[in-house]
Structures are given as structure tokens and as C-alpha cells.
Design a protein around this motif. Structure first.
Motif, PDB file in Angstrom:
ATOM      1  N   VAL A 160       0.905  -1.586   6.212  1.00  0.00           N
ATOM      2  CA  VAL A 160       1.109  -1.659   4.830  1.00  0.00           C
ATOM      3  C   VAL A 160       1.720  -0.167   4.249  1.00  0.00           C
ATOM      4  N   ALA A 168       3.842 -11.645   4.158  1.00  0.00           N
ATOM      5  CA  ALA A 168       3.607 -10.942   5.678  1.00  0.00           C
ATOM      6  C   ALA A 168       3.681 -12.125   6.591  1.00  0.00           C
ATOM      7  N   ALA A 223      -2.929  -8.877   5.083  1.00  0.00           N
ATOM      8  CA  ALA A 223      -1.697  -8.064   4.988  1.00  0.00           C
ATOM      9  C   ALA A 223      -0.975  -8.147   3.769  1.00  0.00           C
ATOM     10  N   ILE A 260      -3.470  -2.779  10.504  1.00  0.00           N
ATOM     11  CA  ILE A 260      -2.905  -3.349   9.136  1.00  0.00           C
ATOM     12  C   ILE A 260      -2.537  -2.292   8.164  1.00  0.00           C
ATOM     13  N   ILE A 314       3.018  -7.070  12.912  1.00  0.00           N
ATOM     14  CA  ILE A 314       2.840  -7.413  11.616  1.00  0.00           C
ATOM     15  C   ILE A 314       4.323  -6.938  10.719  1.00  0.00           C
TER      16      ILE A 314
END
Lengths: 428, 236
Positions: free
Chosen positions: A277, A51, A160, A273, A42
């Protein structure tokens, strides 16, 4: 006719037979086991709310934007969100530009159902003026490369992007208290959306007559499978949505087994995730600290002059070493950033930032803060650099209003180490 | 008279490079292959890649890409996509579908036309390939014998780039292929159009060989040897 043939995936009979027979020995063509996910990465773009997710060869970009609009009549104090999917023709030869096809609409519906019905996105916090103005969030999902299992990748991209999206803070103000002020990001820190939980989609493919189950099917496995099922779950153990549209019949025991496996996988994906983040947020706050100079010529001119004077002052006082630490910051501050005249993308109402107005407002704010700084200044040898550094500090301070900082490093620290403790207490 | 080979042979060239100046060469015939063009008195490069030379007078540019440009004499892996009364329509990863005449099999007559269903994998030879026309294929070699051509049963087909396909067919043999061949037993058919087919008694062997070859494309020679060692150790 040849063009139509070229658009579909050309599979050999060998491949179908091989995939099925390999699954009997619990192995898949790319070397995975039936319940292994591909590598998930990610990445985030430079703007909040964008994202890019890569799941094996599948690539999806999610982009979240917000706009102020009127609410629905039956829900006057709730904001809204909508999902738009775009299947880029460069992802797959069978994707055509223009109206979304069946798979595109189905993907949009699955992601939408997972977020909306389970109330993952808190829509009541998006209300600004009940009945008149609410935030309407738009999630765009762009499929860049189709390597199979677009639903899962798109869902992760949406989650995301939603986690990192920030909307500007709005307050009611003006003369009569009825005017809406949308604060620019450097004035007030934009707010993130409230997500109650993360609904993660996990897709299963059923291949062959024995209905062998594989998770996260690749492009080839999707062409060979007889049916598929997508289960959207969260880490609290809730099943948010299940999608099984047509395809081969599957027994109940297999479905229950799939749901159990899906909850384990959902936990893994949610933690990935959240980690991504979090690292993005720490980087973002670090960037905020370094960026003291706004994009206006006037104040950067002033800052540049102060920088030059400060260099002289600091050399004399012998704290050049500390100054060098923040060299990068200073260089950035002293380069004259041109005034970018377009309307800011965060502000749905703006016609552009008025450079003159901002400059005068900044200048007016400099004076009172100045006095404050001089009162708090202690007797120190660098009396020469004192007034100049305080002016710089005041400019820096105006941009720190409302900023949350995990570290108290700032421009001031480079110049006046003695004030470090004072400013920490001021800022916090 | 022998031509002095260009000093750019076996080097990377880009479009615009001039490899030969013809003004000081007389009475010589040169054969230009793909990627080269004659521009008045100079031979210019049109495609980026490595310049190759074969005695006595052949020049061409070799580059690696995912699409294949059909040319006569190539051995390719094709997939049947349609059947017509006169031809089979075969996909060979080129710009157009290729035609495989129904009679181009050893001992082929109107009575014993093979029945290929859609999706059959074939190892065929490109007989002719002119730009703008559909290429023509054959399941016989130049003498009319079946040789190795025909249907490939079982196994799995992997995609590759044209460069990797050439590397797999080159001599000295590709290090990963050679190393795997010493330890495992499998059969492999490589099409110069960027496809290769692997078959073995066990599915795991097929998957191992196919993925190893695909992954080795981006590695240098030394890295390939290291990768091969690690791979063989993990099998044992």
C-alpha cells in the motif's frame, strides 16, 4: 450425468494416500512445509480502491466503491459497508454463474465478520450529515482463479482495496449552508478510509486421521482434508474471529497451537500489505505531481500556447537542460486531452462535469493569483517569459489547492528555478 | 512417386497458412493428421502449432494445450469415475468420458471382472476415438497381452500440457527427465493426454521429480540444463 461429473474435481485414490503419507514426513506436494504460505503478490489497479491478490495459483480481485445514502435508523451517525462475492465460473469448473453458492456465502461472511465485528473500518468517520447522509462502502470480491484457500486471498484483497480506496471530500456549503458539495478529486484531495487495524484471515486444513495440520491448503489438499479452520487475527494479538464449520473433530491443544501460528503469519501478511500500500501511495502522489493539466480542452489550449512560448523563452535563457528533465511532463501537458463527457465515477451525484463552467471558473481564478506571482517575482533575465510563465503557473496552482506533495517538483520548477524556494514555502 | 515435402515442415504455422499446393502434384496420396484441412487444391492449416512430416506422406500439426483430443492408438492415463455393467467410465481429459469395456483385460472373462473403485488410476490404450462418440479404451495391447497397461498403484499423478507429455515421450529424451533419472531412482508413466505419474520409495523424490518436470516446461533447452544442475546440487 456426464456434465455433472465433469464439474467436480477428479481425484485419484493415489493422490489422497500420497498427500497423507507425504505429510507424515512433513512435506507437501508443491514442496512446501506444513506451515508455509504460498507466494503472495499484491498489485493495484489504476483506480483507487482496486487490488489484485495472487496467492500461489489463487487469484482474487477486490474492488471498493462508495456511495452516499441514508443511514440505518438505529445508527444515524455511522456509515455502512457491505461485501459482495462473485465466484466467476472461469475460476473453477464447479462454480456456476448466478446466485452465490454455499462456499461463496461462507467466504463473504468470514471476511465481513473480520471487518465488521472487530470494528476495523471506522464507520463513524463515514458520516456526512447525521441522520440524513452517510457513505456506504461496497466491497466487491471477484474470484478469478481457484487454486485453494480462497478465504485468505479474498481477505487480503479486501484489506488492500480498503487501504487504497479514497472517497471524495464533502463539505456543507451553498447559499444557506445546507447544500452538500461533493468535491471532485482535482479540486480537493480525496480522503482515505480510517482502518484501525488489519484483521488477517489464516486458514488451516486438517488432513488424515492423525489430523495433521497444514496452513494455506491448495485445491487438492482442500479436496482431501477432513476439516478446516479459519482464524482472523490482527497484529495487536487480538483474535477477531474464528470459523470452524463442521468437519473433523480437533483437540483443544491443536486449536491453540494453530492460533499461535496464525498470529505469526498474520504479522507477516500485514507487513506485506502495508508495504504494498505504501509503494502504491508514493506512486500515486508522484502521478499527481506530474499531472498538472486537467481534462478540459479550454485550459489545455491555453497551456499549450504557453508551452510553446516557454520553449522559446527557456532556450534563450539557457535552462533548456532543466526543461528537458520535465520533458515528459510537458509533452503530456501539451497533448490536447479530449473532454471526457461521462459522469465522474468518484462523484455519486454528478451528471457530468460542465466544461464551460469550469473553464470560466478557472479563468476567474487566474487574475488574482497572477498579481500574487508578479509581486513575488524577482528581477531575472527572462523578463519576456515572466508573464507567460506566471499565467501557466497560476493554472497549475489552481490544481494544487489542497494537494499534499512529498516533493515540490512542478511545472514551475522547470521554468523558473529561482522561484523554487518561494513556491515550496507557498505550497507547504 | 515420392512427394516433395512442404517447405514449412518443422516450422510454426498459424491458421490460414497454405502448406501445399496440390495443383502441381498428381497421383499421390497424402495422409493428413490433426490441424490440417483440404480446401479445394490447397492444404490449409487450422490449428496453430508446428508442422510435422513423416515419410512417406504424413502431415500433421503439433500444438500444446491443456485439453486432450482423443485419437486412436494413444497411451493415456485415465481415472475411473463410474462403473457400469458393461463398461468402466474413465476420464481421460477429453471432451467426453471414455468407455473401458469390462472384458478388455488379459484373460478377462465374465467371472473375473476387476473391481475398480472410483478414483483408480489406469494406464490404458485408446482403441477408437470418433468425434461425437465416447472414446473406447483397452487395457491390452493389439495382440491381447497386458503389456504395461493396468492399474497404477501408489505414487502421485501430476498434470501437464499435451506438449510437455510429448516432450517427455520423445527421443532424444527430455533433459530434465534424463538428468534426474541418472541421480534418483523413480518410475514414471506418461500419458499423452497431459498426465504423468511418478512413484518412488520416498515421497520427497516423487515431489521433486514431479515439480521439476512441471517447472521445466516453460524453460528453453539451455535453461533446462542450468535448472537441472542447480537442482541436483541442492539434493546432494
Amino acid at each position: 450425468m456426464e456434465h455433472r461429473l465433469a464439474n467436480s474435481l477428479i481425484m485419484t485414490v493415489n493422490e489422497k494416500k500420497f498427500i497423507e503419507s507425504a505429510l507424515l514426513s512433513d512435506i507437501r506436494v508443491d514442496g512446501r512445509r506444513p506451515f508455509d504460505y504460498r507466494n503472495l503478490t499484491i498489485r493495484f489497479g489504476s483506480e483507487d480502491g482496486s487490488a489484485e491478490v495472487q496467492l500461489g495459483q489463487t487469484q482474487v480481485i477486490g474492488f471498493v466503491t462508495g456511495q452516499l445514502s441514508q443511514p440505518y435508523r438505529d445508527r444515524p451517525n455511522e456509515g455502512s459497508f457491505a461485501i459482495y462475492t462473485e465466484f466467476s465460473p472461469m475460476a473453477d469448473p464447479s462454480f456456476e454463474p448466478g446466485r452465490p453458492g454455499e462456499t461463496a456465502i461462507e467466504l463473504g461472511r468470514i471476511v465481513d465478520r473480520g471487518l465488521r465485528e472487530s470494528r476495523a473500518v471506522d464507520t463513524e468517520s463515514l458520516c456526512v450529515i447525521a441522520g440524513k447522509l452517510v457513505w456506504s462502502i461496497r466491497i466487491d470480491l471477484h474470484i478469478i482463479d481457484n487454486g485453494g484457500n480462497l478465504v485468505d486471498a479474498a481477505n487480503i484483497a479486501a484489506l488492500a482495496a480498503l487501504s487504497t480506496f479514497r472517497r471524495p471530500e464533502c463539505t456543507l456549503g451553498g447559499e444557506d449552508g445546507q447544500e452538500l458539495i461533493v468535491h471532485p478529486p482535482d479540486e480537493r484531495e480525496p480522503l482515505s478510509l480510517i482502518l484501525h487495524h488489519f484483521p488477517v484471515a489464516v486458514t488451516f486444513g486438517f488432513i488424515g486421521k492423525e489430523n495433521t495440520v497444514v496452513i494455506d491448503p491448495t485445491h487438492y489438499e482442500e479436496a482431501v482434508m477432513g476439516g478446516s479452520m479459519t482464524a482472523t487475527l490482527n497484529t495487536n494479538g487480538d483474535v477477531c474471529a474464528i470459523q470452524k464449520a463442521g468437519g473433523d473433530a480437533v483437540s483443544q491443544t491443536v486449536i491453540m497451537q494453530c492460533l499461535r501460528i496464525a498470529s505469526v503469519k498474520a504479522g507477516d501478511i500485514t507487513s506485506k500489505i502495508k508495504d504494498a500500500v505504501e509503494s502504491y501511495n508514493t506512486q500515486r502522489s508522484l502521478r499527481k505531481i506530474k499531472r498538472h493539466n486537467p481534462d478540459q480542452q479550454g485550459s489545455s489550449d491555453v497551456a499549450k500556447r504557453h508551452m510553446e512560448r516557454l520553449t522559446v523563452g527557456s532556450d534563450q535563457s539557457g535552462i533548456a537542460s532543466q526543461f528537458n528533465e520535465h520533458d515528459k511532463t510537458n509533452k503530456r501537458n501539451s497533448t490536447l486531452k479530449g473532454f471526457s463527457g461521462g459522469p465522474a465515477s468518484w462523484d455519486p451525484y454528478s451528471k457530468g462535469v460542465d466544461g464551460d463552467a469550469l473553464r470560466t471558473s478557472l479563468a476567474s481564478r487566474v487574475a488574482p493569483v497572477d498579481k500574487q506571482k508578479e509581486e513575488s517575482s524577482q528581477v531575472n533575465p527572462e523578463t519576456k517569459s515572466n508573464p507567460k510563465s506566471s499565467e501557466t503557473n497560476s493554472i497549475a496552482l489552481t490544481h494544487e489547492v489542497g494537494l499534499e506533495r512529498k516533493q515540490s517538483k512542478s511545472l514551475k520548477d522547470a521554468v523558473k528555478p529561482k522561484h523554487k524556494r518561494r513556491n515550496k514555502s507557498n505550497a507547504s | 512417386m515420392e512427394a516433395k515435402p512442404s517447405n514449412l515442415v518443422d516450422q510454426l504455422v498459424v491458421p490460414g497458412d497454405v502448406i501445399l499446393d496440390l495443383s502441381n502434384m498428381a497421383n499421390q496420396t497424402l495422409k493428413l493428421g490433426g490441424g490440417l484441412r483440404q480446401d479445394g487444391d490447397s492444404i490449409c492449416v487450422m490449428k496453430a502449432g508446428k508442422l510435422r512430416f513423416m515419410k512417406p506422406n504424413k502431415y500433421w500439426v503439433e500444438s500444446s494445450q491443456k485439453r486432450y483430443v482423443p485419437s486412436a492408438g494413444d497411451n493415456v492415463l485415465g481415472v475411473v469415475v463410474d462403473t457400469k455393467p458393461e463398461n468402466f467410465l474413465v476420464d481421460i481429459k477429453g471432451p467426453a468420458l471414455a468407455f473401458l469395456p469390462v472384458l478388455s483385460f488379459e484373460g478377462g472373462t465374465r467371472r473375473n471382472i476387476p473391481k475398480f473403485e472410483v478414483g483408480t488410476l489406469l494406464y490404458v490404450r485408446v482403441v477408437s476415438a470418433n468425434t461425437g462418440m465416447n472414446p473406447e479404451l483397452s487395457c491390452m495391447d493389439a495382440n491381447g497381452k497386458a503389456a504395461e497397461y493396468g492399474v497404477l498403484k501408489e505414487g502421485y499423478m501430476f498434470e501437464s500440457s499435451t506438449g510437455l507429455a510429448r516432450a517427455l515421450l520423445s527421443s532424444p529424451p527430455h533433459p530434465v527427465l534424463e538428468g534426474l533419472g541418472k541421480k534418483l531412482s523413480f518410475e514414471i508413466a506418461v500419458g499423452i493426454n497431459g498426465r504423468f505419474w511418478v512413484n518412488a520409495s520416498q515421497s520427497s523424490t516423487v515431489i521433486l521429480v514431479g515439480n521439476a518436470i512441471q517447472k521445466s516446461e516453460s524453460l528453453s533447452l539451455v535453461q533446462q540444463k542450468i535448472y537441472l544442475e542447480k537442482l541436483l546440487k541442492s539434493i546432494q
